[in-house]
Design an enzyme around this catalytic site. Structure first.
Site, mmCIF file in Angstrom:
data_model
loop_
_atom_site.group_PDB
_atom_site.id
_atom_site.type_symbol
_atom_site.label_atom_id
_atom_site.label_comp_id
_atom_site.label_asym_id
_atom_site.label_seq_id
_atom_site.Cartn_x
_atom_site.Cartn_y
_atom_site.Cartn_z
ATOM 1 N N GLN A 158 0.863 -1.289 0.227
ATOM 2 C CA GLN A 158 0.144 -0.170 -0.167
ATOM 3 C C GLN A 158 0.850 1.462 0.062
ATOM 4 O O GLN A 158 0.301 2.433 -0.067
ATOM 5 C CB GLN A 158 -1.045 0.110 1.121
ATOM 6 C CG GLN A 158 -1.895 -1.058 1.253
ATOM 7 C CD GLN A 158 -2.716 -0.898 2.381
ATOM 8 O OE1 GLN A 158 -3.109 -2.041 2.939
ATOM 9 N NE2 GLN A 158 -3.074 -0.200 2.785
ATOM 10 N N ARG B 171 -8.845 -0.832 8.145
ATOM 11 C CA ARG B 171 -9.594 0.097 7.725
ATOM 12 C C ARG B 171 -9.947 1.339 8.647
ATOM 13 O O ARG B 171 -11.131 1.398 9.128
ATOM 14 C CB ARG B 171 -10.709 -0.549 7.124
ATOM 15 C CG ARG B 171 -11.363 0.639 5.928
ATOM 16 C CD ARG B 171 -12.368 -0.220 5.060
ATOM 17 N NE ARG B 171 -13.062 0.631 4.004
ATOM 18 C CZ ARG B 171 -13.851 0.041 2.923
ATOM 19 N NH1 ARG B 171 -14.389 -1.205 3.066
ATOM 20 N NH2 ARG B 171 -14.272 0.881 2.008
ATOM 21 N N CYS B 172 -8.961 1.830 9.182
ATOM 22 C CA CYS B 172 -9.253 2.903 10.012
ATOM 23 C C CYS B 172 -7.805 3.809 10.361
ATOM 24 O O CYS B 172 -6.919 3.157 10.264
ATOM 25 C CB CYS B 172 -9.545 2.481 11.767
ATOM 26 S SG CYS B 172 -8.247 2.128 12.605
ATOM 27 N N GLU C 197 -12.548 4.941 5.019
ATOM 28 C CA GLU C 197 -12.697 4.200 6.136
ATOM 29 C C GLU C 197 -13.760 4.563 6.974
ATOM 30 O O GLU C 197 -14.059 3.730 8.056
ATOM 31 C CB GLU C 197 -11.430 4.385 7.012
ATOM 32 C CG GLU C 197 -10.129 4.288 6.397
ATOM 33 C CD GLU C 197 -9.128 4.908 7.004
ATOM 34 O OE1 GLU C 197 -9.331 6.070 7.583
ATOM 35 O OE2 GLU C 197 -8.119 4.318 7.292
HETATM 36 N N1 MCN Z 1 -13.262 9.900 -2.858
HETATM 37 C C1 MCN Z 1 -14.322 10.890 -3.647
HETATM 38 N N2 MCN Z 1 -14.521 11.896 -2.813
HETATM 39 C C2 MCN Z 1 -14.114 12.222 -1.439
HETATM 40 C C3 MCN Z 1 -13.358 11.353 -0.887
HETATM 41 C C4 MCN Z 1 -12.922 10.218 -1.591
HETATM 42 O O1 MCN Z 1 -14.648 10.665 -4.558
HETATM 43 N N3 MCN Z 1 -14.452 13.509 -0.926
HETATM 44 C C5 MCN Z 1 -12.845 8.914 -3.523
HETATM 45 C C6 MCN Z 1 -11.350 9.006 -3.715
HETATM 46 O O2 MCN Z 1 -10.711 9.867 -4.896
HETATM 47 C C7 MCN Z 1 -10.761 7.529 -3.880
HETATM 48 C C8 MCN Z 1 -11.910 6.602 -2.886
HETATM 49 O O3 MCN Z 1 -13.148 7.597 -2.744
HETATM 50 O O4 MCN Z 1 -11.154 6.946 -5.094
HETATM 51 C C9 MCN Z 1 -11.323 6.482 -1.273
HETATM 52 O O5 MCN Z 1 -10.496 7.681 -1.211
HETATM 53 P P1 MCN Z 1 -9.947 8.230 0.283
HETATM 54 O O6 MCN Z 1 -11.000 8.307 1.407
HETATM 55 O O7 MCN Z 1 -9.116 9.431 0.246
HETATM 56 O O8 MCN Z 1 -9.183 6.881 0.831
HETATM 57 P P2 MCN Z 1 -7.815 6.259 0.254
HETATM 58 O O9 MCN Z 1 -7.904 6.375 -1.270
HETATM 59 O O10 MCN Z 1 -6.635 6.593 0.723
HETATM 60 O O11 MCN Z 1 -8.030 4.612 0.564
HETATM 61 C C10 MCN Z 1 -7.857 4.049 1.553
HETATM 62 C C11 MCN Z 1 -8.791 3.940 2.559
HETATM 63 C C12 MCN Z 1 -8.411 2.667 3.469
HETATM 64 S S1 MCN Z 1 -7.190 3.418 4.608
HETATM 65 C C13 MCN Z 1 -8.599 1.380 3.649
HETATM 66 S S2 MCN Z 1 -8.050 0.494 4.647
HETATM 67 C C14 MCN Z 1 -9.471 1.080 2.506
HETATM 68 C C15 MCN Z 1 -10.381 1.807 1.876
HETATM 69 O O12 MCN Z 1 -9.846 2.953 1.500
HETATM 70 N N4 MCN Z 1 -9.157 -0.139 1.892
HETATM 71 C C16 MCN Z 1 -9.802 -0.520 0.603
HETATM 72 N N5 MCN Z 1 -11.400 1.464 0.765
HETATM 73 C C17 MCN Z 1 -10.921 0.325 0.447
HETATM 74 N N6 MCN Z 1 -11.512 0.062 -0.840
HETATM 75 C C18 MCN Z 1 -11.346 -1.112 -1.425
HETATM 76 N N7 MCN Z 1 -11.984 -1.468 -2.652
HETATM 77 N N8 MCN Z 1 -10.017 -1.955 -1.283
HETATM 78 C C19 MCN Z 1 -9.509 -1.588 -0.062
HETATM 79 O O13 MCN Z 1 -8.361 -2.390 0.088
HETATM 80 CU CU1 CUM Z 2 -5.978 1.772 8.589
HETATM 81 S S1 CUM Z 2 -6.219 0.423 7.305
HETATM 82 MO MO1 CUM Z 2 -6.405 1.742 5.810
HETATM 83 O O1 CUM Z 2 -5.586 2.702 6.743
HETATM 84 O O2 CUM Z 2 -4.982 1.003 4.907
#
Ligand code: MCN
Ligand code: CUM
Length: 786
Positions: A221, A368-369, A738
């Site tokens: 990741q 996922r937190c 998350e």
């Molecule tokens: N997004 C959006 N508008 C927002 C916020 C987010 O359109 N206001 C979209 C983003 O552009 C992105 C998605 O939603 O495409 C998730 O964005 P974000 O909240 O920034 O999170 P991350 O991309 O950093 O993803 C990490 C988060 C975590 S920590 C875990 S754990 C997790 C999760 O995402 N693991 C996943 N969702 C998951 N979903 C899938 N399918 N697989 C995982 O392993």
């Molecule tokens: Cu805390 S699980 Mo996600 O942060 O990859």
């Protein structure tokens, strides 16, 4: 002159995920799809004991098996100074055991063979001489004075206590409790659970004997952070290491740590001079890789008799397993648990935490937190419901009374976090309206009179994502800033390179939409690249929902930087000064003369063909973003359940989730993220448990014992949204990945407890299996009749 243009599908458009084309055709490229010439296969022998002295390993029978190339032991690794490696919490972890084994499933030896089958077969031919020791399976036992010391490898470690950590103002909090009208307490255990992504962990390590170049394909990741860690652990020069994370079949936090398997495979490739592939099986993934939670918590809430919350006090004991490997920004010893005051205007708060070694797999990765916000959110949302009962108040009302109000933002919490923006009341109102809260409460009375157990549970969570501002956040000293690199080609198509790593979140789609919103280029004309350290800018990767808050911000900023150059070129083409150029949706026009205009595509072409004398060619840029603050998404989840009093089986009747993650880039993807998180939250609340018997055997090593909710059990979700932009994020977005896993477990549990309330049940620890709920009902009945 610009003709009618199609609407740009930037922010707010539910663009279909471009990556799905290859996924649903079975054309994804996962680590196990990587096949290199001359590639060998590795299998790992794991300890059957939770705690034992390792007297010796005899690998001669395995060595003799045709097709076996090498057997790697801890002794061999030690000769190269690689028997131990650092963890993300400044501890050390055994790569291959040398002195003792400290959890069931720990890496003891590895076989490298011509095929994966031969490697696995050879494991059975390795003879290991163990002397079993007393296994420690609870942190309470670990801290008893006569408990055997687990980390005998660490000279300074005389017991199993790892850390004591406090945050908040103890004195002020204690004072608040002294004068409180009412103190409500809750003891609860957030059990160990596991992210269990569809794709297990693995790698293909390819160290070239000719060039010394190490190319490592791995399920990561955080490829850049991992490359730096590899450079530091192996003493390899960083430019000789290339980490490639191809498609990843889910991470959920499981793919944040560096696991021994990666290090062994890389060392083996280096020693043998051929590529080595290692792919975990399901059981290996479940018993040895980063688990989550395992927090024993005691919480107390101080209130005035009118319901005003005046103080919060939490003490907790963390079961860290055999090696302290938590992923956490180093300033925060228990991650971001300090956000435990949640959505409430709590003047004082104090948290005290201790961590202990036990004979269990290391981890604490957070599933996922954002670094332990899940445990915090669970604690406060459960506590608030119990407080409502004790004050004879409606749980929704008590929450509303204590919410941080809309005009209090930016709000500084008692533990020092500055919440950026929020409107908790609006999210709660919408959730209550959607679920028909008042009517449900009426019906509940009726049902109770009929002897039925109906419950309604709420959770109004506040998340904390986007780690993090360099002032307070780092991982092993590395700043948690992320980069984005954007190049516009002569034909007006573009490539965006990002530092974060999608595992299913849809970055290839949403990050293109961010650029589309800033430059007016359609998202399908923008290719998003990630997961290759040689070809993407540095950054700390995807976890803690930080991609949008950090790399997403970098993307918006680099697009704005490129737009400024485009404006200069447009001014030159239109023969006016820059100040006279207006920009709208990919069109640069002359102020007051909208017919005189150039599209971004025309400008891009000119950037390579027709420039003012002295102007630098090209249209590209790079931006590294250091977030000024975190973002604080929030929401209210409302669940209605019915519990069968005869069997303890509970069924979700309604599940309403109102989320606010600021501006939504792609509403469909956001909803997908929420659906996924609500499902995982349900799994954690209802059925998931990694536990251990008294010998330290891991129960939950397969999907028969460790349950994943299928479409059959998963509730139907009804979503709602409010939009409170983040004031400091360039496009007003907050993370959302998350939120639903963080917020929903408390809502499900609160609903079940609410159903059992007439019986006087105040707590059942997760997972709320029907057996446990049934037992709680029986116990309550027995108490009532005695
Ligand atoms: N997004 C959006 N508008 C927002 C916020 C987010 O359109 N206001 C979209 C983003 O552009 C992105 C998605 O939603 O495409 C998730 O964005 P974000 O909240 O920034 O999170 P991350 O991309 O950093 O993803 C990490 C988060 C975590 S920590 C875990 S754990 C997790 C999760 O995402 N693991 C996943 N969702 C998951 N979903 C899938 N399918 N697989 C995982 O392993
Ligand atoms: Cu805390 S699980 Mo996600 O942060 O990859």
């Amino acid at each position: 002159m610009v003709t009618e243009r199609e609407e740009i599908r930037g922010l707010g458009h539910s663009v279909k995920r471009v990556e799905d084309d290859r996924f649903i055709r079975g054309a994804g490229n996962y680590v196990d799809d990587v096949v290199l010439p001359g590639m060998l296969h590795m299998a790992i022998l794991r300890s059957p004991y939770a705690h034992a002295t390792l007297n010796g390993i005899d690998a001669s029978r395995a060595q003799a098996l045709p097709g076996v190339v090498a057997v790697v032991t801890g002794e061999l690794m030690a000769q190269h100074n690689l028997a131990w490696m650092p963890t993300l919490s400044y501890d050390t972890q055994a790569v291959l055991a040398t002195d003792k084994v400290r959890f069931q499933g720990q890496e003891v030896a590895a076989v490298i063979a011509e095929t994966a089958y031969i490697a696995k077969d050879a494991l059975e031919l390795i003879d290991v001489d163990y002397d079993p020791l007393e296994p420690i399976v609870t942190p309470q036992r670990a801290l008893e004075s006569d408990a055997p010391v687990i980390r005998t490898d660490k000279e300074e470690q005389k017991d199993n206590h790892i850390y004591h950590w406090e945050t908040g103002d103890k004195e002020a909090t204690d004072k608040a409790f002294e004068v409180a009208d009412k103190v409500v307490s809750l003891d609860t255990f957030y059990p160990r659970c596991h992210p269990s992504p569809l794709e297990t962990c693995g790698c293909v390590a390819d160290v070239s004997p000719a060039t010394g170049q190490a190319t490592i394909y791995m399920t990561s990741q955080a490829p850049h952070a991992h490359r730096t860690v590899f450079a530091l652990v192996a003493g390899l020069p960083e430019e000789k290491i290339r980490i490639i994370s191809p498609d990843i079949g889910g991470g959920f936090g499981n793919k944040v740590p560096v696991y021994p398997g990666y290090v062994i495979a890389t060392a083996a490739s280096l020693l043998i001079g051929r590529p080595v592939k290692w792919i975990e099986d399901r059981t290996e993934n479940l018993i040895s890789t980063g688990f989550a939670r395992d927090f024993h918590m005691h919480g107390e809430l101080a209130l005035k008799s009118d319901g005003t919350m005046t103080g919060l006090r939490v003490s907790l004991l963390a079961d860290e397993g055999a090696f302290h490997a938590d992923a956490q920004p180093s300033k925060f010893k228990i991650g971001l648990f300090g956000i435990v005051s949640g959505s409430y205007d709590l003047p004082t708060c104090h948290v005290s935490a201790d961590g202990a070694y036990t004979n269990k797999a290391p981890g604490g990765v957070a599933y996922r937190c954002s670094f332990r916000v899940t445990e915090a959110s669970y604690m406060i949302e459960r506590l608030v419901q119990n407080a409502a009962y004790e004050l004879d108040r409606d749980p929704a009302d008590l929450r509303k009374q204590n919410f941080i109000e809309k005009d209090q933002f930016p709000y500084e919490s008692a533990t020092g976090f500055v919440y950026d923006s929020g409107d908790y009341q609006a999210a709660m109102d919408l959730a209550l309206e959607k679920i028909g809260y008042d009517q449900l409460r009426e019906e509940q009375k009726q049902q109770r009179d009929d002897g039925k157990l109906w419950g309604v549970g709420l959770a109004s969570f506040t998340e904390i994502v986007g780690a993090g501002p360099h002032k307070d956040y780092d991982l092993l000293g590395l700043r948690m800033n992320d980069g984005a690199e954007l190049r516009i080609h002569p034909t007006g198509k573009a490539i965006l390179k990002i530092s974060v790593q999608t595992q299913g979140q849809g970055h290839e789609t949403t990050f293109a939409q961010i650029v589309a919103g800033e430059l007016g280029i359609q998202p399908e004309d923008i290719k998003v690249m990630h997961g290759d350290t040689d070809n993407t800018p540095y950054g700390l990767g995807t976890y803690a929902s930080r991609s949008t808050p950090v790399s997403g911000a970098a993307t918006a900023m680099v697009a704005r930087r490129v737009r400024e150059k485009a404006r200069q070129i447009a001014a030159h083409l239109l023969e006016v000064s820059e100040a006279d150029i207006e920009y709208d949706e990919g069109v640069f026009s002359v102020k007051g003369a909208p017919d005189k205009a150039k599209t971004i595509q025309e400008v891009a072409f000119a950037a390579y063909t027709d420039l003012l004398e002295g102007m630098e060619a090209g249209l590209e840029g790079v931006y590294y973003y250091d977030p000024p603050n975190l973002t604080f998404p929030f929401g209210t989840y409302a669940v209605a359940v019915e519990v069968d009093p005869e069997t303890g089986v509970w069924e979700v009747k309604r599940m309403v989730a109102v989320d606010d993650c600021g501006v939504r880039i792609n509403p469909m993807i956001v909803e997908g993220q929420i659906h996924g998180g609500l499902t995982e939250g349900y799994g954690i609340a209802a059925m998931q448990l990694i536990t251990f018997d008294e010998s330290g055997n891991c129960i939950g090593s397969n999907f028969v014992d460790y349950l994943l909710p299928t479409a059959w059990e998963t509730p139907k979700f009804e979503l709602g949204e409010t939009v409170t932009p983040s004031p400091h994020h360039p496009i007003g977005a907050k993370g959302v990945g998350e939120s639903a896993t963080v917020g929903s477990p408390a809502a499900y549990v609160n609903a079940v407890i609410d159903a059992l309330r007439p019986l006087g049940v105040t707590n059942v620890d997760m997972p709320l299996t029907s057996a446990k709920v049934w037992a709680a009902i029986q116990e309550a009945k027995a108490t009532a009749s005695s």
